[in-house]
Scaffold this motif. Structure first.
Motif, PDB file in Angstrom:
ATOM      1  N   ASP A   1      42.073  60.488  66.767  1.00  0.00           N
ATOM      2  CA  ASP A   1      41.999  61.415  65.630  1.00  0.00           C
ATOM      3  C   ASP A   1      41.393  60.776  64.382  1.00  0.00           C
ATOM      4  O   ASP A   1      42.090  60.629  63.368  1.00  0.00           O
ATOM      5  N   PRO A   2      40.102  60.432  64.429  1.00  0.00           N
ATOM      6  CA  PRO A   2      39.157  60.711  65.510  1.00  0.00           C
ATOM      7  C   PRO A   2      39.196  59.641  66.597  1.00  0.00           C
ATOM      8  O   PRO A   2      39.589  58.492  66.350  1.00  0.00           O
TER       9      PRO A   2
ATOM     10  N   SER B   1      25.067  54.471  64.748  1.00  0.00           N
ATOM     11  CA  SER B   1      26.030  54.817  63.699  1.00  0.00           C
ATOM     12  C   SER B   1      26.947  53.671  63.313  1.00  0.00           C
ATOM     13  O   SER B   1      27.227  53.484  62.141  1.00  0.00           O
TER      14      SER B   1
ATOM     15  N   ARG C   1      32.452  56.766  66.491  1.00  0.00           N
ATOM     16  CA  ARG C   1      33.330  57.916  66.655  1.00  0.00           C
ATOM     17  C   ARG C   1      32.823  58.764  67.814  1.00  0.00           C
ATOM     18  O   ARG C   1      31.619  58.952  67.983  1.00  0.00           O
TER      19      ARG C   1
ATOM     20  N   ASP D   1      32.698  62.428  69.367  1.00  0.00           N
ATOM     21  CA  ASP D   1      32.908  63.839  69.051  1.00  0.00           C
ATOM     22  C   ASP D   1      33.365  64.640  70.269  1.00  0.00           C
ATOM     23  O   ASP D   1      33.977  65.697  70.121  1.00  0.00           O
ATOM     24  N   ASP D   2      33.060  64.156  71.464  1.00  0.00           N
ATOM     25  CA  ASP D   2      33.433  64.868  72.690  1.00  0.00           C
ATOM     26  C   ASP D   2      34.008  63.865  73.692  1.00  0.00           C
ATOM     27  O   ASP D   2      33.281  63.286  74.498  1.00  0.00           O
TER      28      ASP D   2
ATOM     29  N   GLU E   1      32.359  61.976  77.185  1.00  0.00           N
ATOM     30  CA  GLU E   1      32.241  60.518  77.216  1.00  0.00           C
ATOM     31  C   GLU E   1      33.025  59.930  78.385  1.00  0.00           C
ATOM     32  O   GLU E   1      32.554  59.020  79.073  1.00  0.00           O
TER      33      GLU E   1
END
Length: 270
Positions: free
Chosen positions: A161-162, A193, A198, A200-201, A205
């Motif tokens: 989270d994340p 990055s 991080r 996102d999905d 992954e």
């Protein structure tokens, strides 16, 4: 000419007599004590917890990311030891204004511990003890290199989270590689990055890898988290792993690599 020792920034240091050391890096604090320097270590962070009995009476100066500069100043250190990944640049710059010597460390692979031992042992007059650590680590690295590790791709999660993982140019990734585990994100992480990108999905992954590993630090993943992810990622192996095995460099890396190798062997036997 007096012998000099070079840190991760290329700064040169001579051997110090009567040093007063503040360590802002947990694994470095432990390494200094293992080198026989307990009496010279006058300050540490609250995350410097090993060896437990030895650090108990060492003054705390905040955390790795929130150093209390006033607390450091009161200790009148001759040397402060920092790490590029663990400590914030503005705090390090502020320390340079009143600390004579700020030693910067940045090991990126288990083998980088060899010059790290020699740097600390050289500056603080513990060269023989440093060579002892070097011999033990070298033997461990050679044993790991001689073994045959079936290659696997793993998603190593360090935060929730994340969701966050590690890129291939991190110390953690290099340590995992020593037992045949590779991470799917290249240098710089996702789209350049970060070294700790991080996700996102998470489901997408996780579908790309053979196994998901939940580290016990810096986020405190526990067995409950592993159970929840096993249900969510049906069919994908999910294991809890001790983060100290993979992320603590310095003297702890010697036994950490042993325990990591045994962990991998146990999984292979299932």
């Amino acid at each position: 000419m007096r012998e000099q020792f070079i840190d991760a920034l290329g700064q040169r240091f001579e051997r110090a007599a009567g040093a007063r050391i503040v360590s802002l890096v947990p694994s470095i604090t432990e390494t200094l004590i293992d080198l026989g320097l307990r009496e010279q270590v006058v300050g540490r962070t609250g995350f410097c917890v090993h060896p437990r009995e030895a650090v108990r009476d060492i003054a705390k100066v905040g955390g790795t990311k929130d150093v209390r500069l006033d607390a450091v100043r009161r200790l009148s250190p001759t040397h402060v030891i920092v790490n590029i990944d663990e400590n914030e640049a503005p705090a390090v710059d502020a320390l340079r204004e009143f600390v004579p010597h700020v030693v910067v460390t940045h090991p990126n692979t288990p083998a980088d511990n060899l010059p790290l031992y020699r740097l600390l042992g050289g500056i603080f007059g513990r060269a023989a003890a440093a060579e002892g650590l070097c011999a033990r680590l070298q033997a461990r690295l050679e044993a790991l290199a001689a073994a045959e590790w079936p290659p696997e791709t793993v998603l190593y999660l360090v935060w929730q989270d994340p969701w966050m993982t590690v890129a291939s140019d991190t110390y953690i990734a290099a340590t995992l590689a020593a037992v045949g585990w590779r991470v799917p994100h290249g240098p710089g992480g996702l789209a350049g990055s970060a070294r700790y990108p991080r996700l996102d999905d998470l489901d997408t992954e996780a579908a790309r890898v053979d196994r998901v590993l939940l580290s016990t630090e810096p986020f405190r993943f526990r067995e409950q988290h592993a159970r929840e992810l096993r249900e969510r990622l049906a069919g994908r192996p999910v294991q809890l792993i001790d983060g100290e095995w993979t992320s603590w460099y310095g003297s702890r890396a010697i036994d950490g690599l042993r325990q990591l190798a045994q962990f991998r062997l146990d999984l292979l036997e299932r």
